[in-house]
Design a protein around this motif. Structure first.
Motif, PDB file in Angstrom:
ATOM      1  N   GLN A   1     -33.341 -71.003 114.388  1.00 35.10           N
ATOM      2  CA  GLN A   1     -32.768 -70.633 113.080  1.00 35.10           C
ATOM      3  C   GLN A   1     -31.237 -70.146 112.911  1.00 35.10           C
ATOM      4  OE1 GLN A   1     -35.628 -68.639 110.810  1.00 35.10           O
ATOM      5  NE2 GLN A   1     -36.574 -70.391 109.880  1.00 35.10           N
TER       6      GLN A   1
ATOM      7  N   TRP B   1     -38.498 -88.102 113.580  1.00 39.96           N
ATOM      8  CA  TRP B   1     -39.599 -87.853 114.314  1.00 39.96           C
ATOM      9  C   TRP B   1     -39.690 -88.673 115.288  1.00 39.96           C
ATOM     10  CZ3 TRP B   1     -43.745 -87.819 109.768  1.00 39.96           C
ATOM     11  CH2 TRP B   1     -43.767 -86.337 109.183  1.00 39.96           C
TER      12      TRP B   1
ATOM     13  N   ILE C   1     -32.531 -75.797 114.374  1.00 40.17           N
ATOM     14  CA  ILE C   1     -33.801 -76.402 113.891  1.00 40.17           C
ATOM     15  C   ILE C   1     -33.638 -77.445 112.997  1.00 40.17           C
ATOM     16  CG2 ILE C   1     -33.736 -74.810 111.910  1.00 40.17           C
ATOM     17  CD1 ILE C   1     -36.631 -74.316 112.347  1.00 40.17           C
ATOM     18  N   ASN C   2     -34.699 -78.223 113.083  1.00 40.47           N
ATOM     19  CA  ASN C   2     -34.177 -79.604 112.271  1.00 40.47           C
ATOM     20  C   ASN C   2     -33.084 -80.343 112.644  1.00 40.47           C
ATOM     21  OD1 ASN C   2     -35.559 -81.398 110.380  1.00 40.47           O
ATOM     22  ND2 ASN C   2     -34.128 -80.710 108.770  1.00 40.47           N
ATOM     23  N   THR C   3     -32.656 -80.458 114.040  1.00 42.92           N
ATOM     24  CA  THR C   3     -31.669 -81.350 114.447  1.00 42.92           C
ATOM     25  C   THR C   3     -32.317 -81.900 115.499  1.00 42.92           C
ATOM     26  OG1 THR C   3     -30.589 -79.312 115.752  1.00 42.92           O
ATOM     27  CG2 THR C   3     -30.154 -79.791 113.676  1.00 42.92           C
TER      28      THR C   3
ATOM     29  N   TYR D   1     -40.652 -78.235 114.500  1.00 42.05           N
ATOM     30  CA  TYR D   1     -39.126 -77.888 114.460  1.00 42.05           C
ATOM     31  C   TYR D   1     -38.316 -79.183 113.876  1.00 42.05           C
ATOM     32  CZ  TYR D   1     -40.461 -73.831 117.139  1.00 42.05           C
ATOM     33  OH  TYR D   1     -40.779 -72.565 117.490  1.00 42.05           O
ATOM     34  N   LEU D   2     -38.973 -80.163 113.456  1.00 49.87           N
ATOM     35  CA  LEU D   2     -38.326 -81.262 112.727  1.00 49.87           C
ATOM     36  C   LEU D   2     -38.822 -81.619 111.474  1.00 49.87           C
ATOM     37  CD1 LEU D   2     -38.020 -83.655 115.687  1.00 49.87           C
ATOM     38  CD2 LEU D   2     -36.341 -82.372 114.692  1.00 49.87           C
ATOM     39  N   ASN D   3     -38.416 -81.247 110.382  1.00 48.62           N
ATOM     40  CA  ASN D   3     -38.943 -81.576 109.022  1.00 48.62           C
ATOM     41  C   ASN D   3     -38.710 -82.830 108.259  1.00 48.62           C
ATOM     42  OD1 ASN D   3     -39.882 -79.009 109.107  1.00 48.62           O
ATOM     43  ND2 ASN D   3     -37.993 -78.131 108.324  1.00 48.62           N
ATOM     44  N   ASP D   4     -37.598 -83.576 109.054  1.00 45.90           N
ATOM     45  CA  ASP D   4     -37.064 -84.812 108.490  1.00 45.90           C
ATOM     46  C   ASP D   4     -37.845 -85.696 109.345  1.00 45.90           C
ATOM     47  OD1 ASP D   4     -35.682 -86.809 107.572  1.00 45.90           O
ATOM     48  OD2 ASP D   4     -33.666 -86.258 108.080  1.00 45.90           O
TER      49      ASP D   4
END
Length: 273
Positions: free
Chosen positions: A127, A220, A132-134, A213-216
């Motif tokens: 964060q 995935w 994160i999430n990249t 660490y991947l929300n999108d």
């Protein structure tokens, strides 16, 4: 028959039996991926009465496997290349300059093989660095996770490279980086290929790190795509089996192409140095 021959025959028989148990899950998945929904419901070992190849087309279309395949390829290839580049240089420095500090740093790095991951701290770091999430963050994260074991293997193999080659390169005017990449690195090909294959397989099969660490869903990898697909089609074992086959196929191909390097690289790296 001599006792030695009987003992050898018994060992071979046990090895074949264990191999059959190992390949049985793979056989079940492949066979049931070619059945219809009713035929695959029991997940039996019986061969399909009719080969239904359309299962794979349905999986690719409805499971968004093309996008997840490209994501997995990006994460696996990117983290493998980055991890090897950093680990190879670190292992070379640790092996060639064995000062007290370098010895400490070597053991400190390979300690990561056994140390568990602190997900709370790691989440804070991700964060703070906005990774994160990249996709870039996932590549860096997988690369960092692979470095301890990579350094351990490459470090042992560097001992097989004569120091005289380093001295000859320095006399010819090579800079430290050119010396490594032009002279030393080509001689480390077996262990580098070994580490590359193992890291690729590990990154491709990783499930926990992308889950955290991947929300999108568009980012995935295939492991999460299989997990999501199973939740949607848990009663269609033929489609689930086809999804698993497509996910594991690249790993199997990579392993078969590089298995000779894995054996030679790990054997040399574990006994040298």
């Amino acid at each position: 028959m001599t006792p030695k021959f009987i003992q050898k025959l018994a060992r071979n028989g046990i090895a074949w039996l264990l191999s059959l148990f190992t390949f049985l899950p793979l056989y079940l998945i492949i066979v049931n991926s070619l059945k219809d929904q009713m035929g695959a419901s029991s997940m039996s070992i019986a061969l399909p009465k009719q080969l239904i190849w359309s299962n794979y087309a349905i999986v690719v279309e409805q499971g968004k496997l093309l996008q997840s395949f490209l994501n997995s390829l990006l994460y696996a290839v990117g983290s493998t290349v980055l991890g090897i580049a950093l680990a190879a240089i670190a292992a070379y420095i640790f092996a060639r300059n064995q000062s007290r500090f370098n010895r400490f740093m070597y053991f400190f790095v390979i300690l990561g093989i056994a140390m568990p991951i602190n997900f709370v701290t790691l989440t804070k770091v991700m964060q703070f660095t906005h990774l994160i999430n990249t996709q870039l963050g996932m590549v860096i994260l997988l690369a960092v996770m692979s470095i301890p074991f990579s350094v351990f293997l490459i470090y042992g193999f560097v001992g097989s490279v004569p120091r005289e080659l380093d001295e000859a390169g320095i006399v010819d005017g090579c800079s430290p980086m050119r010396l490594f990449y032009s002279i030393v690195a080509p001689l480390l090909t077996p262990v580098i290929v070994t580490v590359g294959i193992l890291n690729f397989m590990g990154a491709w099969n990783d499930f926990v790190l992308p889950l955290y660490y991947l929300n999108d869903s568009n980012m995935w990898p295939m492991t999460l795509a299989v997990y999501n697909f199973f939740g949607r089609f848990s009663v269609n074992w033929n489609l689930v089996s086809a999804d698993i086959v497509l996910t594991t196929l690249p790993v199997i191909i990579i392993y078969l192409l590089g298995q000779k390097y894995i054996i030679s690289g790990m054997t040399s790296g574990s006994v040298k140095g």
